[in-house]
Design a protein around this motif. Structure first.
Motif, PDB file in Angstrom:
ATOM      1  N   GLY A   1       0.784  -1.229   0.000  1.00 34.56           N
ATOM      2  CA  GLY A   1       0.000   0.000   0.000  1.00 34.56           C
ATOM      3  C   GLY A   1       0.814   1.277   0.000  1.00 34.56           C
ATOM      4  N   GLY A   2       2.131   1.151   0.119  1.00 37.10           N
ATOM      5  CA  GLY A   2       2.956   2.352   0.095  1.00 37.10           C
ATOM      6  C   GLY A   2       3.016   2.958  -1.290  1.00 37.10           C
ATOM      7  N   GLY A   3       3.608   4.130  -1.359  1.00 31.74           N
ATOM      8  CA  GLY A   3       3.743   4.797  -2.641  1.00 31.74           C
ATOM      9  C   GLY A   3       4.054   6.260  -2.466  1.00 31.74           C
ATOM     10  N   LEU A   4       3.940   6.986  -3.563  1.00 26.21           N
ATOM     11  CA  LEU A   4       4.187   8.425  -3.565  1.00 26.21           C
ATOM     12  C   LEU A   4       2.843   9.143  -3.542  1.00 26.21           C
ATOM     13  N   VAL A   5       2.653   9.983  -2.536  1.00 27.76           N
ATOM     14  CA  VAL A   5       1.426  10.758  -2.432  1.00 27.76           C
ATOM     15  C   VAL A   5       1.763  12.209  -2.135  1.00 27.76           C
ATOM     16  N   GLN A   6       0.823  13.071  -2.406  1.00 25.27           N
ATOM     17  CA  GLN A   6       1.003  14.472  -2.058  1.00 25.27           C
ATOM     18  C   GLN A   6       0.549  14.691  -0.616  1.00 25.27           C
ATOM     19  N   ALA A   7       1.082  15.695   0.003  1.00 21.89           N
ATOM     20  CA  ALA A   7       0.683  16.033   1.361  1.00 21.89           C
ATOM     21  C   ALA A   7      -0.839  16.217   1.415  1.00 21.89           C
ATOM     22  N   GLY A   8      -1.450  15.588   2.403  1.00 20.88           N
ATOM     23  CA  GLY A   8      -2.889  15.673   2.558  1.00 20.88           C
ATOM     24  C   GLY A   8      -3.668  14.588   1.851  1.00 20.88           C
ATOM     25  N   GLU A   9      -2.993  13.831   0.998  1.00 23.94           N
ATOM     26  CA  GLU A   9      -3.651  12.745   0.262  1.00 23.94           C
ATOM     27  C   GLU A   9      -3.582  11.475   1.106  1.00 23.94           C
ATOM     28  N   SER A  10      -4.716  10.888   1.411  1.00 20.23           N
ATOM     29  CA  SER A  10      -4.750   9.736   2.298  1.00 20.23           C
ATOM     30  C   SER A  10      -4.187   8.485   1.641  1.00 20.23           C
ATOM     31  N   LEU A  11      -3.716   7.600   2.498  1.00 21.01           N
ATOM     32  CA  LEU A  11      -3.094   6.361   2.049  1.00 21.01           C
ATOM     33  C   LEU A  11      -3.431   5.279   3.053  1.00 21.01           C
ATOM     34  N   ARG A  12      -3.653   4.063   2.580  1.00 19.38           N
ATOM     35  CA  ARG A  12      -3.903   2.943   3.479  1.00 19.38           C
ATOM     36  C   ARG A  12      -2.836   1.886   3.288  1.00 19.38           C
ATOM     37  N   LEU A  13      -2.136   1.582   4.354  1.00 17.90           N
ATOM     38  CA  LEU A  13      -1.157   0.508   4.343  1.00 17.90           C
ATOM     39  C   LEU A  13      -1.808  -0.761   4.870  1.00 17.90           C
ATOM     40  N   SER A  14      -1.395  -1.889   4.325  1.00 15.12           N
ATOM     41  CA  SER A  14      -1.900  -3.181   4.767  1.00 15.12           C
ATOM     42  C   SER A  14      -0.750  -4.047   5.241  1.00 15.12           C
TER      43      SER A  14
ATOM     44  N   THR B   1       7.275  -1.182   3.590  1.00 17.05           N
ATOM     45  CA  THR B   1       6.735  -0.562   2.385  1.00 17.05           C
ATOM     46  C   THR B   1       7.068   0.935   2.424  1.00 17.05           C
ATOM     47  N   GLN B   2       7.556   1.454   1.314  1.00 17.48           N
ATOM     48  CA  GLN B   2       8.008   2.845   1.263  1.00 17.48           C
ATOM     49  C   GLN B   2       6.821   3.784   1.099  1.00 17.48           C
TER      50      GLN B   2
END
Length: 126
Positions: free
Chosen positions: A8-21, A120-121
């Motif tokens: 679930g890691g990756g490159l996101v912009q600040a404020g963009e939600s992300l879910r790690l599993s 995961t990065q």
């Protein structure tokens, strides 16, 4: 024996939600508390959040409280870490780890965690 695999890691912009599993193998996963740690380049591995075997008791660092949410689905042998409104300083490799016995005195240390995933990065851009 428990094997853990983060995703679930990756490159996101600040404020963009992300879910790690954190997906676990083994039929005894519900016997383990699970913690999330992270490690940025040049820094020590630091605790982020943990959740009890039942999923009823989450635990967060002050930095994570209110921004991140940990949950688990024992039927799917998976623990999640939701990164809500991440910041550039949240950039790190995120690891999950499983512990048979952990308490409030040890939960933030690596000592009680018997099994670790490969990480995961997560990269948060400004």
């Amino acid at each position: 024996q428990v094997q853990l695999v983060e995703s679930g890691g990756g490159l996101v912009q600040a404020g963009e939600s992300l879910r790690l599993s954190c997906a676990a193998s083994g039929s005894t996963f519900n016997r383990y508390a699970v913690g999330w740690f992270r490690q940025a380049p040049g820094s020590d591995r630091e605790f982020v959040a943990a959740i009890s075997q039942s999923g009823l008791t989450p635990y967060y660092t002050d930095n994570a409280k209110g921004r991140f949410a940990i949950s688990r689905d024992n039927a799917k042998n998976t623990v999640y870490l939701h990164l809500n409104s991440p910041r550039p300083e949240d950039t790190a490799v995120y690891f999950c780890a499983a512990a048979l016995r952990v308490n409030t005195m040890t939960v933030e240390t690596t000592a009680p965690y018997d099994y670790w995933g490969q990480g995961t990065q997560v990269t948060v851009s400004s």
